[in-house]
Design a protein around this motif. Structure first.
Motif, PDB file in Angstrom:
ATOM      1  N   GLN A  99      -1.057  49.116   0.300  1.00 24.87           N
ATOM      2  CA  GLN A  99      -1.433  50.527   0.156  1.00 24.87           C
ATOM      3  C   GLN A  99      -0.335  51.451   0.656  1.00 24.87           C
ATOM      4  OE1 GLN A  99      -5.188  51.622   1.818  1.00 24.87           O
ATOM      5  NE2 GLN A  99      -6.229  49.744   1.178  1.00 24.87           N
ATOM      6  N   GLN A 100      -0.320  52.647   0.086  1.00 27.11           N
ATOM      7  CA  GLN A 100       0.526  53.713   0.611  1.00 27.11           C
ATOM      8  C   GLN A 100      -0.251  55.024   0.538  1.00 27.11           C
ATOM      9  OE1 GLN A 100       4.981  54.284   0.132  1.00 27.11           O
ATOM     10  NE2 GLN A 100       4.247  55.730  -1.393  1.00 27.11           N
ATOM     11  N   THR A 101      -0.310  55.723   1.658  1.00 31.87           N
ATOM     12  CA  THR A 101      -0.982  57.014   1.740  1.00 31.87           C
ATOM     13  C   THR A 101       0.038  58.068   2.136  1.00 31.87           C
ATOM     14  OG1 THR A 101      -3.067  55.984   2.412  1.00 31.87           O
ATOM     15  CG2 THR A 101      -2.813  58.339   2.834  1.00 31.87           C
ATOM     16  N   GLN A 102       0.086  59.149   1.360  1.00 37.13           N
ATOM     17  CA  GLN A 102       1.013  60.233   1.649  1.00 37.13           C
ATOM     18  C   GLN A 102       0.233  61.538   1.781  1.00 37.13           C
ATOM     19  OE1 GLN A 102       5.082  59.509  -0.511  1.00 37.13           O
ATOM     20  NE2 GLN A 102       3.478  59.353  -2.048  1.00 37.13           N
ATOM     21  N   LYS A 103       0.560  62.302   2.825  1.00 40.05           N
ATOM     22  CA  LYS A 103      -0.045  63.611   3.037  1.00 40.05           C
ATOM     23  C   LYS A 103       1.069  64.639   3.209  1.00 40.05           C
ATOM     24  CE  LYS A 103      -4.336  61.890   5.100  1.00 40.05           C
ATOM     25  NZ  LYS A 103      -5.266  61.975   6.253  1.00 40.05           N
ATOM     26  N   LEU A 104       1.019  65.679   2.375  1.00 35.83           N
ATOM     27  CA  LEU A 104       2.011  66.736   2.422  1.00 35.83           C
ATOM     28  C   LEU A 104       1.306  68.051   2.687  1.00 35.83           C
ATOM     29  CD1 LEU A 104       3.116  64.440   0.355  1.00 35.83           C
ATOM     30  CD2 LEU A 104       4.760  66.189  -0.324  1.00 35.83           C
ATOM     31  N   GLN A 105       1.694  68.737   3.753  1.00 34.43           N
ATOM     32  CA  GLN A 105       1.130  70.029   4.096  1.00 34.43           C
ATOM     33  C   GLN A 105       2.233  71.077   4.019  1.00 34.43           C
ATOM     34  OE1 GLN A 105      -0.436  70.378   8.069  1.00 34.43           O
ATOM     35  NE2 GLN A 105      -1.473  72.314   7.646  1.00 34.43           N
ATOM     36  N   LEU A 106       2.093  72.016   3.094  1.00 42.47           N
ATOM     37  CA  LEU A 106       3.101  73.044   2.877  1.00 42.47           C
ATOM     38  C   LEU A 106       2.558  74.386   3.344  1.00 42.47           C
ATOM     39  CD1 LEU A 106       3.554  70.732   0.598  1.00 42.47           C
ATOM     40  CD2 LEU A 106       4.963  72.468  -0.526  1.00 42.47           C
ATOM     41  N   LEU A 107       3.155  74.934   4.416  1.00 38.65           N
ATOM     42  CA  LEU A 107       2.718  76.232   4.910  1.00 38.65           C
ATOM     43  C   LEU A 107       3.346  77.351   4.086  1.00 38.65           C
ATOM     44  CD1 LEU A 107       2.672  75.712   8.788  1.00 38.65           C
ATOM     45  CD2 LEU A 107       0.988  75.071   7.045  1.00 38.65           C
ATOM     46  N   ARG A 108       2.958  78.560   4.383  1.00 42.71           N
ATOM     47  CA  ARG A 108       3.330  79.727   3.586  1.00 42.71           C
ATOM     48  C   ARG A 108       4.849  79.827   3.381  1.00 42.71           C
ATOM     49  NH1 ARG A 108       0.873  84.820   2.522  1.00 42.71           N
ATOM     50  NH2 ARG A 108      -0.968  84.042   3.631  1.00 42.71           N
ATOM     51  N   GLY A 109       5.251  79.990   2.137  1.00 42.45           N
ATOM     52  CA  GLY A 109       6.652  80.224   1.811  1.00 42.45           C
ATOM     53  C   GLY A 109       7.536  78.997   1.832  1.00 42.45           C
ATOM     54  N   SER A 110       6.988  77.807   2.067  1.00 41.75           N
ATOM     55  CA  SER A 110       7.824  76.600   2.125  1.00 41.75           C
ATOM     56  C   SER A 110       8.212  76.145   0.717  1.00 41.75           C
ATOM     57  CB  SER A 110       7.104  75.478   2.865  1.00 41.75           C
ATOM     58  OG  SER A 110       5.866  75.193   2.253  1.00 41.75           O
ATOM     59  N   TYR A 111       9.361  75.495   0.636  1.00 39.25           N
ATOM     60  CA  TYR A 111       9.899  74.998  -0.637  1.00 39.25           C
ATOM     61  C   TYR A 111      10.278  73.534  -0.435  1.00 39.25           C
ATOM     62  CZ  TYR A 111      13.104  74.430  -4.603  1.00 39.25           C
ATOM     63  OH  TYR A 111      13.735  73.988  -5.741  1.00 39.25           O
ATOM     64  N   VAL A 112       9.624  72.625  -1.177  1.00 41.88           N
ATOM     65  CA  VAL A 112       9.795  71.190  -0.955  1.00 41.88           C
ATOM     66  C   VAL A 112      10.125  70.492  -2.272  1.00 41.88           C
ATOM     67  CG1 VAL A 112       8.713  69.059  -0.144  1.00 41.88           C
ATOM     68  CG2 VAL A 112       8.174  71.241   0.977  1.00 41.88           C
ATOM     69  N   GLU A 113      11.154  69.641  -2.223  1.00 44.72           N
ATOM     70  CA  GLU A 113      11.480  68.755  -3.330  1.00 44.72           C
ATOM     71  C   GLU A 113      11.345  67.328  -2.825  1.00 44.72           C
ATOM     72  OE1 GLU A 113      14.707  71.123  -5.961  1.00 44.72           O
ATOM     73  OE2 GLU A 113      15.345  70.677  -3.925  1.00 44.72           O
ATOM     74  N   TYR A 114      10.461  66.557  -3.468  1.00 45.34           N
ATOM     75  CA  TYR A 114      10.152  65.202  -3.014  1.00 45.34           C
ATOM     76  C   TYR A 114      10.379  64.276  -4.202  1.00 45.34           C
ATOM     77  CZ  TYR A 114       7.536  61.590  -0.426  1.00 45.34           C
ATOM     78  OH  TYR A 114       7.172  60.448   0.244  1.00 45.34           O
ATOM     79  N   LEU A 115      11.540  63.634  -4.222  1.00 47.75           N
ATOM     80  CA  LEU A 115      11.966  62.859  -5.387  1.00 47.75           C
ATOM     81  C   LEU A 115      12.346  61.436  -4.975  1.00 47.75           C
ATOM     82  CD1 LEU A 115      14.283  65.555  -7.051  1.00 47.75           C
ATOM     83  CD2 LEU A 115      11.827  65.237  -7.358  1.00 47.75           C
ATOM     84  N   PRO A 116      11.363  60.559  -4.785  1.00 46.85           N
ATOM     85  CA  PRO A 116      11.653  59.181  -4.384  1.00 46.85           C
ATOM     86  C   PRO A 116      12.187  58.351  -5.543  1.00 46.85           C
ATOM     87  CG  PRO A 116       9.309  59.451  -4.726  1.00 46.85           C
ATOM     88  CD  PRO A 116       9.919  60.815  -4.889  1.00 46.85           C
ATOM     89  N   GLU A 117      12.775  57.222  -5.211  1.00 46.85           N
ATOM     90  CA  GLU A 117      13.219  56.255  -6.210  1.00 46.85           C
ATOM     91  C   GLU A 117      11.995  55.598  -6.867  1.00 46.85           C
ATOM     92  OE1 GLU A 117      16.417  55.245  -7.208  1.00 46.85           O
ATOM     93  OE2 GLU A 117      17.037  57.070  -6.158  1.00 46.85           O
ATOM     94  N   PRO A 118      12.174  54.918  -7.993  1.00 51.87           N
ATOM     95  CA  PRO A 118      11.036  54.336  -8.710  1.00 51.87           C
ATOM     96  C   PRO A 118      10.262  53.296  -7.898  1.00 51.87           C
ATOM     97  CG  PRO A 118      12.933  54.476 -10.164  1.00 51.87           C
ATOM     98  CD  PRO A 118      13.426  54.821  -8.777  1.00 51.87           C
ATOM     99  N   LEU A 119       9.021  53.078  -8.335  1.00 56.04           N
ATOM    100  CA  LEU A 119       8.146  52.053  -7.774  1.00 56.04           C
ATOM    101  C   LEU A 119       8.237  50.808  -8.647  1.00 56.04           C
ATOM    102  CD1 LEU A 119       5.740  51.279  -5.810  1.00 56.04           C
ATOM    103  CD2 LEU A 119       4.235  52.122  -7.637  1.00 56.04           C
TER     104      LEU A 119
END
Length: 289
Positions: A99-119
């Motif tokens: 299993q893999q569990t991911q939690k992303l919390q983005l507060l006001r005005g945040s800019y996130v790029e999440y680009l992992p390699e393939p599974l």
């Protein structure tokens, strides 16, 4: 439920327009291998898995908190490789998937790029992935994923046991996107009409932002149609099949299917660069690993 065998927890803060990595915790085999500044005050983070991959019964947890006005780019160093399930003395598979569990919390005005390699799903692998995203006003997330059917150079093609993938996105306490995918190659007719057909690899780019609208979706679709006609996106007879769609609110999704992983990577990279340039006037850059 399997015990947690690898964990990353990290938060980011904005300091005078530059993003810094703040509190963080990791446990073997996961770790933040590198963190260094990109252009425009963006913080780059590389995640490393010190093991050969996700072993039978492993459970990874990744929790990211992006403070107000932070700018972060996250990737990993190599493919996420899911190993076969263990068998008992009678040849029966374990009933506990990796299993893999991911939690992303983005507060006001945040800019996130999440680009992992393939599974990469090895023969006899069973894997369950759950991603939960919570976003505040004016936050942005660009995220991608690519799913491989096995080690094709070894003849593995949809020989894994099961793959489950769930993602949910909540924006300002409103559920704006949810998707669930369950693939069991031994019991599903993947090559039938309405299934995968002749395709073997699947990729997605998610763009969640208040700036996404019908005009942006149309411009992105026109751009992808243009490069699909102008550039050779088919090699050795394989062809990419793709679509662009809008979510309930604040989101545009690019989905693509093909037969070679590098074709999907190139295609989604072009879509990502177009989105970051058109919506946020951010210059393209080459990610080196």
């Amino acid at each position: 439920m399997p015990s947690v065998t690898g964990r990353i927890s990290a938060s980011f803060t904005d300091v005078d327009g530059t993003t810094r990595l703040g509190d963080r915790f990791h446990s073997y085999p996961l770790k933040i291998a590198k963190a260094f500044p990109f252009d425009e005050g963006q913080q780059g983070v590389y995640v490393m898995d010190a093991s050969p991959g996700i072993m039978s019964g492993d459970a990874y947890e990744l929790a990211w908190r992006f403070g107000e006005n932070t700018k972060v780019f996250i990737t990993n160093q190599s493919y996420t490789k899911v190993h076969p399930m263990l068998r008992d003395a009678y040849g029966h598979y374990s009933d506990v998937p990796s299993q893999q569990t991911q939690k992303l919390q983005l507060l006001r005005g945040s800019y996130v790029e999440y680009l992992p390699e393939p599974l990469m799903l090895y023969k006899d692998a069973s894997f369950s992935s759950h991603t939960e995203v919570r976003m505040e006003k004016d936050s942005t997330l660009l995220m991608s994923e690519i799913i491989c059917p096995g080690r094709t150079h070894r003849g593995e093609l949809f020989q894994y046991q099961q793959f489950k993938n769930e993602i949910s996105v909540v924006y300002e306490d409103e559920w704006i996107y949810c998707a669930k995918q369950r693939i069991e190659p031994s019991s599903q007719r993947l090559q039938s009409i309405g299934g995968w057909g002749d395709f073997t690899h699947y990729g997605t780019l998610y763009v969640f932002s208040e700036r996404t609208d019908a005009a942006f979706a149309d411009s992105l679709r026109d751009y992808l149609d243009e490069i699909n006609g102008a550039e050779s996106l088919s090699v050795g007879g394989s062809t990419l099949f793709y679509g662009v769609s809008r979510t309930y609110k604040y989101g545009v999704i690019v989905s693509v299917m093909g037969s070679k992983v590098y074709e999907l990577q190139d295609f989604l990279e072009k879509a990502w660069k177009f989105a970051r340039g058109r919506l946020f006037s951010r210059n393209p850059f080459i990610l080196r690993k």
